[in-house]
Design a protein around this motif. Structure first.
Motif, PDB file in Angstrom:
ATOM      1  N   VAL B 141       0.847  -1.195   0.000  1.00 48.96           N
ATOM      2  CA  VAL B 141       0.000   0.000   0.000  1.00 48.96           C
ATOM      3  C   VAL B 141       0.881   1.243   0.000  1.00 48.96           C
ATOM      4  CG1 VAL B 141      -1.667   1.334   1.342  1.00 48.96           C
ATOM      5  CG2 VAL B 141      -1.922  -1.135   1.150  1.00 48.96           C
ATOM      6  N   GLN B 142       1.932   1.203   0.810  1.00 53.37           N
ATOM      7  CA  GLN B 142       2.823   2.356   0.867  1.00 53.37           C
ATOM      8  C   GLN B 142       3.526   2.574  -0.478  1.00 53.37           C
ATOM      9  OE1 GLN B 142       4.680   3.141   4.500  1.00 53.37           O
ATOM     10  NE2 GLN B 142       4.854   5.193   3.662  1.00 53.37           N
ATOM     11  N   PHE B 143       3.882   1.491  -1.119  1.00 55.07           N
ATOM     12  CA  PHE B 143       4.515   1.615  -2.434  1.00 55.07           C
ATOM     13  C   PHE B 143       3.555   2.281  -3.423  1.00 55.07           C
ATOM     14  CE2 PHE B 143       5.402  -0.011  -6.700  1.00 55.07           C
ATOM     15  CZ  PHE B 143       6.727   0.365  -6.834  1.00 55.07           C
ATOM     16  N   ILE B 144       2.297   1.820  -3.410  1.00 58.92           N
ATOM     17  CA  ILE B 144       1.303   2.420  -4.310  1.00 58.92           C
ATOM     18  C   ILE B 144       1.186   3.917  -4.041  1.00 58.92           C
ATOM     19  CG2 ILE B 144      -1.151   2.467  -4.928  1.00 58.92           C
ATOM     20  CD1 ILE B 144      -1.248  -0.531  -4.223  1.00 58.92           C
ATOM     21  N   ALA B 145       1.121   4.274  -2.752  1.00 62.48           N
ATOM     22  CA  ALA B 145       0.979   5.689  -2.397  1.00 62.48           C
ATOM     23  C   ALA B 145       2.179   6.504  -2.873  1.00 62.48           C
ATOM     24  CB  ALA B 145       0.822   5.828  -0.884  1.00 62.48           C
TER      25      ALA B 145
END
Lengths: 439, 300
Positions: B141-145
């Protein structure tokens, strides 16, 4: 600006939809309701369950026994007491059906003393009922004994209750009945509201800052916006949360009190039975030396426009000032438990302000009141209390300007502490170190 | 190739401690660039300056030909080493919020968020709070953000830490794909294997200064010690020739035979001699690993 709006919206939505907010918002009115309703309910149950008890009155004087009238709880049987030896004989005779025996001795006129016998601890309400009834009757008997016509009336007329009415001269010479006390009470309540708000939601700001810091989300956010925007977004967002919560409480409390009031037939706000007749109300007011219509007149006479304009100004200024401090100190620590070294000075200042406000009621134009109403940390309380006493305009203006200037300066200082603090981990921060960050 | 990021002579000091001492770094456009260095060398300080989180005391940062300004944050995606998101916020809302903070319109952010969640098999988690996800999923999720707003510059601080090998491979593939689509990528890491595998250029920072800079291949060439690994027929024993080369032990656990060429001897001469006197079946030049170069340079 766009980013600030986003941050405010997130702050607001995430708090308002959080479980703790919802629980707190519901629980508070319920709690308040319980505080009011439980004593009422207990009193009701206390009276409803018990049977009427019989009390024997042995009247050795033969004059006062009838004076004790029956109540909801007690019934009195008067016995001529010429032949009385031991009151216990009556008690035993009636075994169980008598709750107590009252003996009015022959010399009660001089000793003013009667005795209640019982095998239980004597009920407080019984004692006070007997005392009240006999005091009135015996007093009247004494007055009558002097044989002076209309003595009772003379005594009533001689009794004077002095009422101080304050009248204010306006500049054009006209007179208005002053309403300073009412205005001051309103001012004090509003100032207190400001401080409660600052304490509750200031802590919420601080915890939010600490949470973002320990979550490490803060580094991601400040790579998208300025730390100042994040801080202000939090301060404004929490203020909106607070106002929402207050609004909900006001509405819910209003609804609950009117519903419960309708059901129980009792007005919880005044705690007086709604069945009370107007005459009784008037009598009660008179008895308490309390002129209801005068109070109403005074309430109407308050300069609400001035009070509420000032309230809004001092509320915003005071909130900003303290919120900035809470945000700054939140950024300086790693966990909430480390924050007390910074928050206790804030709380001490706030308590000082509250006491200064109360002291100001005694002497609203004394040097302490004047100074405290101008110094920004205490002015939100003290000036609100002083307002009805015709504060010179220059003092009011100076106070408001100083408050907002200080709030702006503290927000600026807080922003500098904040932007350093949020990215610093694993260090116990001292006041000295924080001062260095400001430079 | 033009430089996408030019860091010029940057100095940053904290409380008398020099974090960056006249550091200059050039990152060419479209490059995968490694920022290496031991802990506390100044990598994070430099990254925060490029990210506009802090300002340098002196020196400049240029992005795409102009001095970097506040508005440029929309072109930068940053994955910090210490990961962090709002635990109590829903996954989808969180990604959209962070994308919009970077200046992405709401509708675009919504659409891209759905695409990315789908790509990482996280669609069913969209309305769950972040704290309900496993650590690996949270990292995704952090990567996507980090990448959702199509940044031209991606900064990853230790991107692979905390990922299991399967997820790390997926992440690496995504990073390479973004690079092919034109993003310039800046890695900060001390994972030397990933540096060799993906980085074209590196800067090695030690004690607040750049001590080594250049293309990974060039640096390895420059640091080579003229070692050749030779393969001999089974059972054969190497015949030495002191004039041409000496024997040098391979790293522990290796069954290769390593020789080190004497000064001024060409590889072809040594191989020709070896081929003549031994049953040579193969050979390859041994270049130092980035790990060795790192350790050697840092220990100095």
């Amino acid at each position: 600006m766009e980013k600030l709006k986003l941050i405010i919206a997130r702050e607001y939505m995430s708090t308002v939809s959080s479980k703790s907010f919802i629980v707190m918002t519901i629980l508070m009115p319920v709690l308040m309701l319980l505080i009011v309703a439980v004593p009422l309910a207990i009193g009701y149950l206390n009276d409803a369950g018990s049977d009427v008890e019989k009390v024997a009155v042995i009247d050795e004087t033969g004059r006062y026994g009838q004076a004790i009238k029956a109540t909801d709880l007690f019934e009195f049987v008067t016995l001529r007491g010429d032949t009385v030896g031991d009151p216990r004989q009556f008690y035993d005779k009636a075994s169980g059906s008598l709750a107590a025996v009252v003996v009015i001795p022959r010399d009660v006129d001089s000793t003013a003393q009667v005795t209640v016998f019982s095998d239980k601890t004597v009920n407080m309400s019984l004692k006070s009922h007997i005392a009240r009834s006999l005091s009135d009757t015996i007093t009247q008997a004494h007055i009558a004994a002097y044989g002076v016509p209309n003595l009772q009336k003379m005594i009533d007329e001689a009794n004077v209750d002095v009422d101080v009415k304050s009248v204010k001269w306006s500049d054009d010479g006209s007179e208005t009945e002053s309403s300073t006390e009412i205005a001051m009470v309103i001012g004090m309540i509003l100032a207190f509201l400001t401080y409660m708000f600052v304490l509750m939601y200031g802590a919420m700001i601080m915890n939010g800052v600490i949470e973002e810091k320990t979550n490490r989300i803060v580094e991601v956010i400040v790579s998208s916006c300025k730390p100042f925007q994040l801080m202000m977004g939090k301060i404004i967002g929490v203020a909106l949360v607070g106002l929402t919560q207050l609004a909900i409480w006001t509405v819910v409390m209003g609804v609950i009190t009117s519903v419960v009031g309708a059901v129980l037939g009792v007005n919880l706000l005044t705690m007086s039975p709604s069945s009370m007749s107007p005459e009784a109300m008037a009598a009660m007011n008179e008895a308490q030396g309390f002129d209801m219509s005068g109070v109403l007149q005074a309430v109407m006479g308050v300069n609400y426009l001035q009070i509420f304009t000032c309230f809004v100004l001092y509320f915003i200024g005071g909130y900003l000032l303290y919120a900035a401090l809470f945000a700054a100190f939140g950024s300086a620590v790693d966990q909430a438990s480390d924050a007390s070294q910074f928050t206790s000075p804030i709380i001490i200042i706030m308590i000082v302000a509250l006491y200064a406000g109360m002291a100001c009621i005694e002497n609203p134009n004394g040097p302490m009141a004047v100074w405290c109403s101008i110094i920004p940390f205490t002015s939100p309380v003290v000036m609100m209390v002083r307002l009805p006493y015709d504060v010179p305009f220059w003092q009011l203006a100076l106070s408001v300007v100083l408050l907002f200037a200080t709030a702006a300066a503290l927000v600026w200082v807080a922003a500098r502490i904040y932007r350093t603090g949020i990215l610093l981990y694993g260090k116990k921060t001292s006041f000295k170190e924080i001062l260095r960050w400001i430079k | 190739m033009a430089n996408f990021i030019e860091v010029r002579d940057v100095v940053k000091q904290y409380d008398g401690h020099m974090a960056l001492n006249h550091v200059s770094v050039d990152v060419p456009e479209g490059c995968i660039y490694g920022l290496l260095g031991p802990n506390g060398a100044g990598k994070t300080s430099l990254i925060r300056i490029i990210n506009l989180i802090t300002r340098p005391d002196s020196g400049t940062v240029t992005l795409d030909g102009h001095l970097i300004v506040e508005d440029d944050v929309r072109h930068i995606g940053y994955l910090p080493e210490e990961r962090g998101l709002y635990k109590k916020m829903k996954v989808g809302d969180q990604i959209v919020y962070l994308a919009r903070l970077k200046g992405m319109p709401k509708a675009d952010a919504q659409r891209e968020m759905l695409d990315w969640l789908d790509r990482f098999d996280l669609s069913e988690w969209r309305d769950k709070k972040l704290e309900a996800l496993s650590k690996g999923m949270q990292q995704k999720v952090q990567f996507i953000a980090t990448v959702i707003h199509h940044p031209k510059l991606l900064i990853f601080d230790e991107p692979f830490s905390g990922f299991d090998p399967v997820n790390a491979d997926q992440l690496k593939a995504e990073i390479l794909r973004l690079n092919e689509q034109g993003s310039t990528i800046l890695f900060s890491t001390h994972n030397m294997e990933s540096v060799e595998a993906v980085c074209e250029r590196i800067s090695l920072i030690n004690h607040s200064q750049v001590v080594l800079e250049g293309r990974v291949d060039d640096i390895r060439q420059q640091h080579k010690k003229n070692i050749i690994a030779v393969d001999l027929a089974p059972g054969a024993k190497l015949e030495a020739n002191d004039r041409l080369f000496g024997l040098t032990p391979p790293p522990p656990g290796s069954r290769e035979t390593w020789i080190q060429l004497a000064d001024g001897v060409a590889v072809r001469d040594a191989i020709a001699w070896l081929n003549e006197h031994n049953q040579l079946t193969g050979f390859h030049e041994v270049l130092p690993s980035m790990h060795e170069i790192f350790v050697e340079t840092v220990k100095g």
